[in-house]
Design a protein around this motif. Structure first.
Motif, PDB file in Angstrom:
ATOM      1  N   LEU A 320      -5.284   1.509   0.725  1.00 51.98           N
ATOM      2  CA  LEU A 320      -5.778   0.124   0.746  1.00 51.98           C
ATOM      3  C   LEU A 320      -4.940  -0.769  -0.174  1.00 51.98           C
ATOM      4  CD1 LEU A 320      -7.742  -2.002   1.705  1.00 51.98           C
ATOM      5  CD2 LEU A 320      -9.372  -1.241  -0.042  1.00 51.98           C
ATOM      6  N   ALA A 321      -4.612  -0.255  -1.363  1.00 44.53           N
ATOM      7  CA  ALA A 321      -3.785  -1.039  -2.285  1.00 44.53           C
ATOM      8  C   ALA A 321      -2.417  -1.326  -1.659  1.00 44.53           C
ATOM      9  CB  ALA A 321      -3.617  -0.278  -3.601  1.00 44.53           C
ATOM     10  N   LEU A 322      -1.876  -0.297  -1.023  1.00 47.06           N
ATOM     11  CA  LEU A 322      -0.563  -0.452  -0.383  1.00 47.06           C
ATOM     12  C   LEU A 322      -0.646  -1.441   0.791  1.00 47.06           C
ATOM     13  CD1 LEU A 322       2.333   0.692  -0.501  1.00 47.06           C
ATOM     14  CD2 LEU A 322       1.585   2.492   1.056  1.00 47.06           C
ATOM     15  N   LEU A 449       5.224  11.009  -3.504  1.00 44.89           N
ATOM     16  CA  LEU A 449       5.540  10.689  -4.892  1.00 44.89           C
ATOM     17  C   LEU A 449       6.973  10.249  -5.098  1.00 44.89           C
ATOM     18  CD1 LEU A 449       3.925  13.823  -6.507  1.00 44.89           C
ATOM     19  CD2 LEU A 449       2.883  11.670  -5.827  1.00 44.89           C
ATOM     20  N   PRO A 450       7.180   9.252  -5.943  1.00 46.20           N
ATOM     21  CA  PRO A 450       8.542   8.922  -6.350  1.00 46.20           C
ATOM     22  C   PRO A 450       8.997   9.860  -7.460  1.00 46.20           C
ATOM     23  CG  PRO A 450       7.007   7.400  -7.343  1.00 46.20           C
ATOM     24  CD  PRO A 450       6.181   8.344  -6.509  1.00 46.20           C
ATOM     25  N   LEU A 457       2.210   7.355  -7.893  1.00 45.94           N
ATOM     26  CA  LEU A 457       1.838   6.843  -6.572  1.00 45.94           C
ATOM     27  C   LEU A 457       1.053   5.549  -6.677  1.00 45.94           C
ATOM     28  CD1 LEU A 457       0.458   9.435  -4.002  1.00 45.94           C
ATOM     29  CD2 LEU A 457       2.196   7.704  -3.658  1.00 45.94           C
ATOM     30  N   VAL A 458       0.303   5.400  -7.765  1.00 43.15           N
ATOM     31  CA  VAL A 458      -0.478   4.174  -7.927  1.00 43.15           C
ATOM     32  C   VAL A 458       0.276   3.124  -8.726  1.00 43.15           C
ATOM     33  CG1 VAL A 458      -2.797   5.047  -7.604  1.00 43.15           C
ATOM     34  CG2 VAL A 458      -1.720   5.266  -9.825  1.00 43.15           C
ATOM     35  N   GLN A 463       4.585   0.912  -5.352  1.00 45.73           N
ATOM     36  CA  GLN A 463       3.924   0.451  -4.123  1.00 45.73           C
ATOM     37  C   GLN A 463       4.576  -0.826  -3.601  1.00 45.73           C
ATOM     38  OE1 GLN A 463      -0.289   0.045  -4.667  1.00 45.73           O
ATOM     39  NE2 GLN A 463      -0.642   2.256  -4.780  1.00 45.73           N
ATOM     40  N   GLN A 464       4.936  -1.713  -4.534  1.00 46.28           N
ATOM     41  CA  GLN A 464       5.544  -2.974  -4.121  1.00 46.28           C
ATOM     42  C   GLN A 464       6.895  -2.730  -3.456  1.00 46.28           C
ATOM     43  OE1 GLN A 464       3.503  -5.791  -5.217  1.00 46.28           O
ATOM     44  NE2 GLN A 464       4.470  -6.566  -3.369  1.00 46.28           N
ATOM     45  N   GLN A 465       7.665  -1.793  -4.020  1.00 50.61           N
ATOM     46  CA  GLN A 465       8.977  -1.470  -3.425  1.00 50.61           C
ATOM     47  C   GLN A 465       8.822  -0.903  -2.015  1.00 50.61           C
ATOM     48  OE1 GLN A 465      12.119   0.803  -5.223  1.00 50.61           O
ATOM     49  NE2 GLN A 465      11.128   0.571  -7.220  1.00 50.61           N
ATOM     50  N   VAL A 466       7.844  -0.003  -1.856  1.00 45.89           N
ATOM     51  CA  VAL A 466       7.621   0.590  -0.538  1.00 45.89           C
ATOM     52  C   VAL A 466       7.156  -0.496   0.443  1.00 45.89           C
ATOM     53  CG1 VAL A 466       6.213   2.218   0.774  1.00 45.89           C
ATOM     54  CG2 VAL A 466       7.114   2.882  -1.465  1.00 45.89           C
TER      55      VAL A 466
END
Ligand SMILES: [Zn+2]
Length: 498
Positions: A320-322, A449-450, A457-458, A463-466
Motif C-alpha cells: 500500500l505504501a508503495l 530487499l535492496p 524494504l520500508v 520505495q520512492q526509487q522503485v
C-alpha cells in the motif's frame, strides 16, 4: 470466504498467493460441496465411462489413508474401512456392499470409481444425505446449499443477496454479465427471470454446468458487479461510460466491504456511447486510451496479510505504501493513476480483475513485496499471444492473451528503468493471477530487499526509487502502446511525491 482462507493458510510468501491454479476450460469436473469443505475434482474418462479418484474425493472431508497391495485398494476414512479390487464391480464401504456397475480401476496407487457411484459412497462414509445434480456433476452432502434472492430496483440495478459469502469469477460480453461459482453450492429453484421495461436489466438466468453454477444477467446497457456485505451481496449496476473521467474508488465501508469499482455515473445522453461492459470490452491492442489511466493494485489487504516480511511487517502494508508512492510518481509525470485499494480493504483476485476491466485502464500494475532474493521482478502472464481480432466473448481465464504483447512491452520498459537505477531487475512470465483475467496491458511488480535488512524494504527512499522506476517505465511505454500519445512528460516534481 472458504477458498481464500484455505489458500492463505497453505501458501505463504512472495507472489505465491497470487498463483492460483488455472481451471482449464475444457476439463470435465465434478464439484463436491460438504459442510467441512467444498472443492472440485477432474473427471477421468476411461472407455465410455466417467471416473473419479476416490481418495482425492474424500481426503478433504476427513481423515483418509490408503493401503494398496497386488489385489486390493484399501481406504480408511474416519475409522471406516473400505475395500475395492481392480477390475471388479463389487466393493465394500464399512459394513455395506457397494455395486459400482463399472469396474473399479487401479492405476498405480490411484483408485478410481465410476462417478455415478461417488454419491452413494459419500453417503455411506459420511452417514449423510447426498444429492447429485447429474447433468452438471455437482454433489451436495447434507444441507450445504447456498441460496440467493434477486431483487430488481427499477432503474438502479439488480441486487443479489446470498445466504453465505460468495466469490464468483466474473466475465462479460456485450449485453451479458456472467458470474461463475466454482466452489459455492449455489442452488436456485428458478431458472429464468425476465424484467420488462427496466432500462438497465433485461433478465437473469441460473444454470449449472460442469461442476459449477452460473448466473447470467442480461442487460440493456453495459453493467458491472460490485460486492458488499462481506461477499453476501452483489449489485449489478451500470458500468462507467468510456467518456467518464478516471473514477476515484469509494473508500471501503467500515465493514471491510469491498466495492472496488466506481459508482455508476448518470447516463449521459448525447455523450460518447458507453463502452461495452467489462472483460469483453477488451480493447484491442493499440486502441487509444485517451486518459492513459494506470490502475495500481496494492497486493493483498484486509484479512489477507500477504507474506510476513518480518515479525511486525506485513506485505499488505508495504504494497500500500508503495502504491501511494507510485501514484504520486505517475501524477508527477502527468499520468492519471487510480489505486484499487487506498486503505486496508480485503479484495479478491476476481474483484481486482473485474474492477480494472471496468475502469478502461491502459495499464494494470499489481504490487507485491518479498523478503527473499534481491531486486525487482516484473511479471507478465504466462500465456501465448493469441490475439485474433475483436472478439465478442473473451474467456475469463485467458482474457489477457490478446494483450500479452502490450504487457511485455510495459514490463520491459519498467525493467529498463530499474536497470538504469542500478537495481537488479528481471522480467518473468508466470501464471500469476489476476494478470490472466485482465483485458489490458498488465504487469505485477514484486519488490524485494535492496540489502540484507528487511527493514530496508520500508525505507521511504528505496520505495520512492522503485516507484519512480515503474512510473518512468510506464511513461516510456505510452508512446509504443499508443502512437498518437503525447510525448512522455518529464516528471514535474521528480522524487518529490509523497
Ligand atoms: Zn504478494
Amino acid at each position: 470466504m472458504r477458498w481464500n482462507k484455505r489458500i492463505s493458510a497453505t501458501i505463504a510468501g512472495m507472489l505465491l498467493l497470487a498463483l492460483l491454479p488455472l481451471r482449464s476450460a475444457e476439463e470435465k469436473r465434478v464439484a463436491v460441496y460438504a459442510p467441512r469443505a467444498s472443492f472440485s475434482l477432474p473427471v477421468q474418462e476411461r472407455g465410455n465411462a466417467e471416473y473419479v479418484g476416490l481418495f482425492e474425493a474424500v481426503e478433504p472431508l476427513g481423515q483418509a489413508s490408503i493401503r494398496v497391495d497386488a489385489k486390493s485398494w484399501k481406504l480408511r476414512f474416519n475409522g471406516v474401512n473400505c475395500e475395492f479390487k481392480a477390475g471388479q464391480t463389487r466393493g465394500r464401504v464399512g459394513k455395506h456392499t457397494i455395486e459400482l456397475a463399472q469396474p473399479f480401476l487401479l492405476e498405480g496407487e490411484h483408485g478410481y470409481i465410476p462417478l455415478h457411484a461417488l454419491p452413494l459412497v459419500l453417503s455411506r462414509l459420511l452417514d449423510s444425505r447426498v444429492d447429485f445434480h447429474t447433468a452438471s456433476r455437482r454433489i451436495f452432502v447434507g444441507d450445504v446449499a447456498t441460496r440467493f434472492s434477486l431483487e430488481l430496483k427499477k432503474g438502479e440495478g439488480l441486487v443479489l443477496n446470498f445466504s453465505d459469502p460468495v466469490n464468483p469469477m466474473i466475465s462479460t460480453e456485450p449485453g451479458k454479465l456472467r458470474m461463475t461459482f466454482t466452489h459455492e453450492p449455489i442452488v436456485s429453484a428458478v431458472g429464468t427471470y425476465e424484467f420488462q421495461e427496466d432500462k438497465l436489466i433485461a433478465g437473469a438466468r441460473f444454470n449449472e454446468v460442469n461442476g459449477a453454477a452460473e448466473l447470467t444477467v442480461q442487460s440493456n446497457v453495459p453493467v458491472m458487479a460490485t460486492f458488499a456485505d462481506g461477499g453476501k451481496t452483489i449489485r449489478i449496476v451500470a458500468a462507467p461510460s468510456r467518456a467518464a473521467p478516471a473514477p476515484a474508488p469509494a473508500p471501503p465501508a467500515a465493514s471491510g466491504a469491498a466495492t472496488p469499482a466506481a459508482p455508476p455515473p448518470e447516463a449521459s445522453p448525447g455523450g460518447t456511447p458507453p463502452a461495452p461492459a467489462g472483460a469483453a470490452a477488451g480493447a484491442p491492442s493499440g486502441t487509444v486510451h485517451p486518459a492513459y489511466l494506470i490502475v495500481v493494485d496494492a497486493g493483498h489487504g484486509g484479512e489477507e496479510r500477504g507474506a510476513a516480511l518480518s515479525d511486525k511487517l506485513a506485505e499488505k502494508d508495504v504494497t500500500l505504501a508503495l502504491a501511494r508512492k507510485l501514484r504520486g510518481e505517475l501524477q508527477a509525470r502527468g499520468i492519471n493513476a487510480l489505486l484499487l485499494r487506498d486503505s486496508d480493504a480485503t479484495l479478491s483476485l476476481e474483484q481486482r480483475a473485474e474492477a480494472v476491466n471496468a475502469s478502461r485502464a491502459a495499464v494494470y500494475v499489481a504490487l507485491h513485496a518479498a523478503n527473499l532474493g534481491t531486486g525487482v521482478r516484473v511479471y507478465t502472464a504466462m500465456l501465448p499471444a493469441s490475439y485474433t481480432g475483436p472478439q465478442l466473448f473473451i474467456p475469463w481465464e485467458t482474457a489477457q492473451a490478446g494483450h500479452i504483447e502490450a504487457s511485455r512491452l510495459v514490463a520491459n520498459a519498467v525493467a529498463d528503468e530499474i536497470g538504469k537505477r542500478e537495481m537488479p531487475g528481471w522480467v518473468v512470465a508466470a501464471p500469476v493471477r489476476p494478470l490472466n483475467n485482465v483485458v489490458t496491458a498488465a504487469i505485477a511488480v514484486e519488490v524485494s530487499l535492496p540489502g540484507p535488512q528487511v527493514d530496508t524494504l520500508v525505507s521511504a527512499n528505496y520505495q520512492q526509487q522503485v516507484a519512480a522506476a515503474i512510473a518512468s517505465g510506464i511513461a516510456d511505454a505510452r508512446a509504443k502502446l499508443d502512437p498518437n500519445a503525447p510525448k512522455a512528460a518529464a516528471p514535474a516534481n521528480p522524487g518529490g511525491a509523497r
